[in-house]
Write an enzyme that holds these catalytic residues in place. Structure first.
Site, short mmCIF file in Angstrom:
data_model
loop_
_atom_site.label_atom_id
_atom_site.label_comp_id
_atom_site.label_asym_id
_atom_site.label_seq_id
_atom_site.Cartn_x
_atom_site.Cartn_y
_atom_site.Cartn_z
N GLY A 110 -13.50 -77.03 -14.60
CA GLY A 110 -13.64 -75.71 -15.19
C GLY A 110 -13.18 -75.71 -16.64
O GLY A 110 -13.45 -74.80 -17.41
N GLN A 111 -12.51 -76.78 -17.04
CA GLN A 111 -11.94 -76.85 -18.38
C GLN A 111 -13.00 -77.08 -19.46
O GLN A 111 -12.72 -76.97 -20.65
CB GLN A 111 -10.85 -77.93 -18.43
N GLY A 112 -14.22 -77.43 -19.04
CA GLY A 112 -15.28 -77.64 -20.02
C GLY A 112 -15.54 -79.10 -20.32
O GLY A 112 -16.18 -79.44 -21.32
N GLU A 163 -3.36 -78.14 -20.54
CA GLU A 163 -2.11 -77.85 -19.82
C GLU A 163 -1.14 -77.09 -20.70
O GLU A 163 -0.36 -76.26 -20.22
CB GLU A 163 -1.41 -79.16 -19.41
#
Lengths: 153, 778
Positions: B484-486, B736
Site C-alpha cells: 500500500g506504500q506505493g 515508517e
C-alpha cells in the site's frame, strides 16, 4: 440441516442451499465466488465485509445468510456492472486507498451515503464512513474523493 | 542532471484500478478447489506452564478430521535472527494463545470443534509480565536452553538469564560529562504493547505434493525470507519451496519474517496433495502474531548553559515477549541509534531484549524508534525548559549534520533535518498562541524530531528482472511487496525514467519466489532505496541491450542513440525513430533476411557493500551497522478539555527528508497515514493484559484504532529533498518514520497546555485528569 434461500445478488436471481448458521459473508465468498467483501474481524467492527441489503449498508460477517431470503444484495461487483462509477473514478484519481483491503467496504458505505444524501458535507461523510476502519491512509484521501463526487453531483 | 520526466512527478498509483474495482486478489480470495482442508489451532490457556502430556486421540476420531499435529511431529525451531521459536512447543508454553496442537479437517467448523477434544496436562509456572521483573537474577527462566539456540553472530544472548540480547554503545566519557554539565535530568518513560491491526488478518495456504514440492500462498512482506526459513527449518531444498504472495491487506511489520505460516507448512506436509488453509481470526491476530515491544526507558541527559547537549545515558528495557527471533533486532537497531538525531559527544546506551510471558514481539512500523523517541523527545523538551530555551531552537542547535559522526563512529549521511524542523515550525505556526473560545478548553502545540535507519543484516539485497513484450511494454519482476506504500508505482517510475517508457506500458508483478528474483524483505523502509537501485540497474541493462541491438543492425554508434517515449532515436539523424515494438522480441531484420537481436531482458541487483555488523560488543564501535538515516520532524496543535481530559488534535504537520520523492503524492500519503497510526498509539492504543497474561481487549471494540472521526481536520505533509548519494535518483525511505514524532509531540503539547508531564502513553483522559489533580494538590 440445509435450507434453500432465494435472493437477488447484483441484479441476478440466486437460489442456494445454506446451513442456518452460515454467515452471508461466507456464502458470498465461498459458495458464490463474490470476493469483494472481505473478512476483517468477524464481529461487525471493521466494515470490510459491507454489502448493501435493499440499499442499506450491512455487515455481512454478522448477518445470517437465511436472513437475506427474498431480499436484494448488492456488492462492489454489482455497483460496477456497467463500468466504473463516479465514486470509483474519484477514488482512483485521489489515490484514496493504500493496501486496498478496506476499499470495497468503503465503496459500499459511501455509495449508501450518496444515494441518500447526494451533497453531504465533510462531517456527514466522516460520520457515514466511521464504521469502516482503514489502517493505512488516515482517511484524508477517502474523504477528499467522496467530497469531490458530492460537489459534482 | 538530466531533466526527469517520471520520477518526482505525481501520478495515479499503478495498483489503483485493481484496488478500487475489487480486482486486487488477496490470499483468501484465491480458489483452491474441493480438496482444500482447514486448520484449527489449540491455543495455550496459560502464559507459562510445562506441558506434561498431550492426548489427541479423541480429536483424531472425529469424522472429517484428517490429522492432528503437535510438537512431537514437528519439533523444529525457527527464527529470523535467533532460533528460539517453536513450530509447536515441546515441553512448555510461554504465552497465552501459543499454538500447542493443530487439527486438519475438511471444514473449519470440524477442525475448530475437534480442537476442543484435545486434552493437555499443564503444570503452571510463575508468569513474568514485566521486563523489569524478568531481568532480576532470581527470575524464572523462560528459555532455559537459550545457550543452545542458533543465532546470528552480531546478537549476544545471555544464557542463564531472560536476556535475549544486549546492545551497548560507549562513546566518550559520560561520567565526566555529567559532572561538568550545567544541568542534568534523569527520568523513566514507558510505552506499552500495541498491535499492527492490519485489516487483513494473517493467512497462509500450503500445498505439499509427493514430488517433494511445498507451495505456499501467503499474505507476507517477506516471501524469500519465508522460503529461506521454511527450507532451512524443515530441511527442504530451497528450489522445492515456492512462496507466492498476493496483495497484502496491511502489513506494518506484522507480516515481516514468518510466524503462523509455519503451522500451515507442516500441516500440509501431513496431508500431501491437499491445499491447507490457516486463517487467523481477529483474536488470534492479537494473541499470536507479533506485537510491538513494550519499553521502559531510563534517560539521563546533561547540557551546558549555552544549550549544548554533552552527555546521554540511555537504558532501554524492552519486553520482547516469549520469542526474540525477530524482536532481538529491534533491540539491536535501537541500541545503535538511541541518541536520536543529535550530536552528542558522550554516550552510553544499553539496550536489553528481555523475555516475558507475553506474545512474541517483532517488527512494527518504526522498528523500535517510535518507542525510544517518546522518552527521548519528551526529555529534549524538558531539558529545553530547564535551559529556558525554545525547544525548537534547542533541537536545531543540537541536530546532527553531515559532518558529524553518529554514536558508533560512522559519518552521518547528508540530511535535511534543519530544513525539516524549520518547515514544520512554519506550518504549525510555532510560537503563535491560539486560544479556544471555550474557557474549559486549552490549546497548545508540541514538537518532536525524529530519525531512523533501515535495520538490516549488512548483506541484505534486492534483485530485479525487466522483461519486454512484443508491443514494447514491460513486466518488472521483483520480490519487493506492495503493502500500500506505493512500491509498485515507485519501481515503475524508476524503470520509466531509465527506459523513457510511459507508465501505461509498465506492470510490476507481485512476488513468486519461483519466478521473481531475490528480495530480502519489504521492511525497514528500504525497498525504494534497495530494490529501486536493482530496478534502475535492470533498466539500464535493458537500455544497453536495446542500444547494442540497434547499433549492430543499423551501424550507428551507440553514443549517437537515445531512448524517448518508447522509441530509439538518433542525435545525428532526426528522421531515425525505431519504436520498441519493432524489435524488442523479434529482433531487427537485415537486408539479407537474417535478424539481429532477440528478447530484451534487463537484470539488476543491489547489495550495500559498505555495511558491516562486526562491532566491539562492549562499545558498539568499529563497524557500519546502518546504511543511512532518514530524518524529519513533526508537530501538533491540540485542544484539551479540562473537564473530560479528552485531547483533540486540531492540526498536524510533519516533514521528512525523502532524498528524492519518486512519487511526491504517495510520499505525502505515507506521512498522513503514518501520522494517524502514530496518533492511535499516542491517544488510545494499548494491549491490556490480566494478571495471568491473557489479553483483555483482542478486538476493535475494546482496542480502538482511529476512525475517520478521530483524525485532525488539518494535516500538512511536507517533503524535504537532500539527495541520498547511493539512492535511486537520490531517494531514501520515509514510510515508517512518519509515526515516530507523534507520541512525543502530543505529550509535549500536553505539558505546554497544562504544565504537567505525562511519561507514559497512551495519553488517556484518565491520565490527563489525574495529572491535573496532582498539580492542583501540590
Amino acid at each position: 440441516m440445509k435450507r434453500e434461500i432465494n435472493f437477488t445478488l447484483n441484479g441476478d436471481p440466486v437460489s442456494i442451499e445454506v446451513r442456518p448458521n452460515e454467515k452471508l459473508l461466507d456464502v458470498l465468498r465461498d459458495h458464490l465466488g463474490v470476493k469483494s467483501p472481505k473478512h476483517g474481524c468477524g464481529r461487525g467492527e471493521c466494515g470490510a465485509c459491507s454489502v448493501l441489503l435493499n440499499g442499506k449498508s450491512i455487515r455481512s460477517c454478522i448477518t445470517l445468510a437465511v436472513e437475506v431470503d427474498g431480499q436484494e444484495i448488492v456488492t462492489l461487483e454489482g455497483l460496477e456492472k456497467n463500468g466504473l462509477t463516479d465514486l470509483q473514478k474519484s477514488f482512483l484519481k485521489h489515490n484514496a486507498f493504500q493496501c486496498g483491503f478496506c476499499a470495497p467496504g468503503f465503496t459500499i458505505s459511501a455509495t449508501e451515503l450518496l444515494n441518500n444524501n447526494p451533497h453531504p458535507d465533510e462531517n456527514e461523510i466522516r460520520e457515514a464512513i466511521s464504521g469502516n476502519l482503514c489502517r493505512c491512509t488516515g482517511y484524508k484521501n477517502i474523504v477528499g474523493a467522496i467530497l469531490d463526487v458530492a460537489k459534482k453531483k | 542532471m538530466k531533466k526527469l520526466k517520471y520520477v518526482g512527478k505525481n501520478a495515479v498509483r499503478i495498483d489503483g484500478l485493481a484496488k478500487i474495482t475489487g480486482a486486487a486478489e488477496y490470499t483468501d480470495d484465491i480458489e483452491f478447489g474441493p480438496k482444500l482442508l482447514f486448520v484449527g489451532v489449540l491455543e495455550s490457556p496459560y502464559a507459562h506452564a510445562l506441558i506434561k502430556n498431550i492426548d489427541t486421540s479423541e480429536a483424531e476420531k472425529v469424522p472429517g478430521v484428517r490429522a492432528v499435529i503437535s510438537g512431537k511431529d514437528f519439533p523444529e525451531k525457527f527464527g529470523l535472527y535467533l532460533k528460539d521459536n517453536s513450530i509447536f512447543p515441546i515441553d512448555r508454553v510461554r504465552y497465552v494463545g501459543e499454538q500447542v496442537a493443530a487439527v486438519i479437517a475438511t471444514t473449519q467448523e470440524i477442525a475448530d470443534n475437534a480442537v476442543k477434544l484435545i486434552k493437555v496436562d499443564y503444570e503452571p509456572l510463575p508468569v513474568l509480565q514485566s521486563p523489569l521483573d524478568a531481568i532480576k537474577p532470581d527470575a524464572v527462566l523462560i528459555h532455559p536452553d537459550l545457550g543452545s539456540y542458533e543465532v546470528v553472530p552480531w546478537l549476544y544472548p545471555q544464557p542463564g538469564t531472560n536476556i535475549a540480547h544486549v546492545r551497548k554503545i560507549r562513546k566518550g566519557n559520560v561520567d565526566k560529562a555529567f559532572k561538568e554539565a550545567d544541568f542534568v535530568l534523569e527520568d523513566w518513560y514507558h510505552v506499552p504493547h500495541v498491535v499492527h491491526a492490519p485489516l487483513e488478518t494473517h493467512i497462509s495456504v500450503s500445498l505439499f505434493t509427493l514430488d517433494g514440492r511445498l507451495t505456499m500462498w501467503n499474505s507476507t512482506q517477506s516471501p524469500h525470507t519465508q522460503r529461506n526459513i521454511i527450507a532451512h527449518s524443515l530441511k527442504i531444498p530451497h528450489k522445492d519451496v515456492r512462496v507466492i504472495a498476493s496483495f497484502v491487506g496491511g502489513g506494518f511489520g506484522g507480516k515481516a519474517g514468518i510466524n503462523m505460516e509455519v503451522i500451515g507448512a507442516v500441516a500440509a506436509m501431513k496431508v500431501p496433495g491437499h491445499p491447507v488453509k490457516v486463517r487467523w481470526t481477529r483474536k488470534q491476530e492479537f494473541e499470536n502474531t507479533s506485537q510491538r515491544q513494550e519499553l521502559y526507558a531510563h534517560i539521563k541527559m546533561g547540557v551546558k548553559k549555552d544549550g549544548t547537549i554533552t552527555a546521554l545515558e540511555h537504558k532501554l528495557y524492552w519486553d520482547v515477549g516469549a520469542s526474540a527471533e525477530y524482536g532481538s533486532n529491534v533491540v539491536n537497531a535501537t541500541g545503535f541509534s538511541a541518541t536520536g538525531p543529535y550530536r552528542i559527544p558522550n554516550v552510553s546506551i544499553d539496550s536489553y531484549a528481555i523475555y516475558t510471558n507475553r506474545p512474541p514481539c517483532g517488527a512494527y512500523r518504526g522498528f523500535g524508534y517510535s518507542e525510544f523517541h517518546f522518552g527521548l523527545e519528551s526529555h529534549i523538551d524538558r531539558m529545553a525548559k530547564m535551559l529556558k530555551m525554545d525547544p525548537v531552537e534547542f533541537r536545531k542547535k543540537n541536530a546532527i549534520s553531515r559532518k558529524d559522526k553518529v554514536a558508533y563512529g560512522v559519518e552521518m549521511n547528508p540530511t535535511g533535518i534543519q530544513e525539516c524542523i524549520d518547515k514544520v515550525a512554519e506550518a504549525i505556526e510555532w510560537g503563535k498562541e491560539d486560544k479556544s473560545p471555550d474557557p474549559n478548553k486549552i490549546r497548545a502545540k508540541g514538537f518532536a524530531s525524529a530519525w531512523k535507519a533501515p535495520a538490516m543484516p549488512p548483506n541484505e539485497s534486492s534483485a530485479a528482472f525487466i522483461k519486454f513484450s512484443e508491443d514494447g511494454s514491460i513486466n518488472i519482476l521483483v520480490s519487493g511487496m506492495e503493502l500500500g506504500q506505493g512500491f509498485m508505482t515507485a519501481m515503475a517510475k524508476i524503470a520509466a525514467e531509465e527506459l523513457s517508457l510511459p507508465l501505461e506500458k509498465i506492470r510490476v508483478e507481485l512476488p513468486d519466489t519461483d519466478r521473481n528474483p531475490y528480495e530480502w524483505q519489504t521492511v525497514a523502509s528500504h525497498v525504494t532505496w534497495s530494490c529501486g537501485n536493482a530496478v534502475r540497474r535492470a533498466a539500464i541493462d535493458a537500455r544497453n541491450q536495446i542500444l547494442e541491438t540497434v547499433s549492430r543492425a543499423y551501424h550507428i554508434d551507440k553514443s549517437n542513440l537515445y531512448l524517448e517515449d518508447g522509441q530509439v532515436k538518433s542525435y545525428t539523424d532526426s528522421e531515425f525513430k525505431l519504436p520498441f515494438e519493432n524489435f524488442v522480441i523479434n529482433g531487427i531484420e537485415m537486408p539479407d533476411g537474417t535478424y539481429r537481436g532477440g528478447p530484451i531482458m534487463g537484470k539488476g541487483m543491489f547489495m550495500p557493500e559498505f555495511s558491516s555488523a562486526k562491532v566491539n560488543p562492549e562499545t558498539g564501535q568499529g563497524g557500519h551497522p546502518n546504511v543511512h538515516y532518514t530524518t524529519g520532524a513533526g508537530a501538533v496543535e491540540i485542544e484539551i478539555d479540562k473537564e473530560t481530559g479528552r485531547i483533540k488534535v486540531l492540526k498536524a504537520a510533519e516533514a521528512f527528508d525523502a532524498g528524492k520523492a519518486i512519487n511526491p503524492d504517495l510520499v505525502k500519503d505515507q506521512i498522513v497515514g503514518g501520522f494517524v497510526q502514530g496518533l492511535g498509539t499516542a491517544l488510545w492504543e494499548e494491549v491490556k493484559f490480566d494478571k495471568n497474561g491473557r489479553i483483555l481487549n483482542p478486538n476493535f471494540t475494546d482496542y480502538k484504532i482511529p476512525t475517520a472521526l478521530d483524525v485532525p481536520p488539518v494535516m500538512i505533509p511536507i517533503i524535504v529533498e537532500v539527495p541520498q548519494p547511493d539512492g535511486p535518483f537520490g531517494a531514501r525511505g520515509i514510510a515508517e518514520h512518519t509515526m515516530i514524532p507523534v507520541m512525543p509531540a502530543v505529550a509535549n503539547a500536553v505539558e505546554n497546555a497544562l504544565g504537567v508531564r505525562i511519561k507514559s502513553v497512551p495519553l488517556t483522559p484518565e491520565k490527563i485528569l489525574n495529572a491535573l489533580k496532582e498539580k492542583e494538590e501540590k
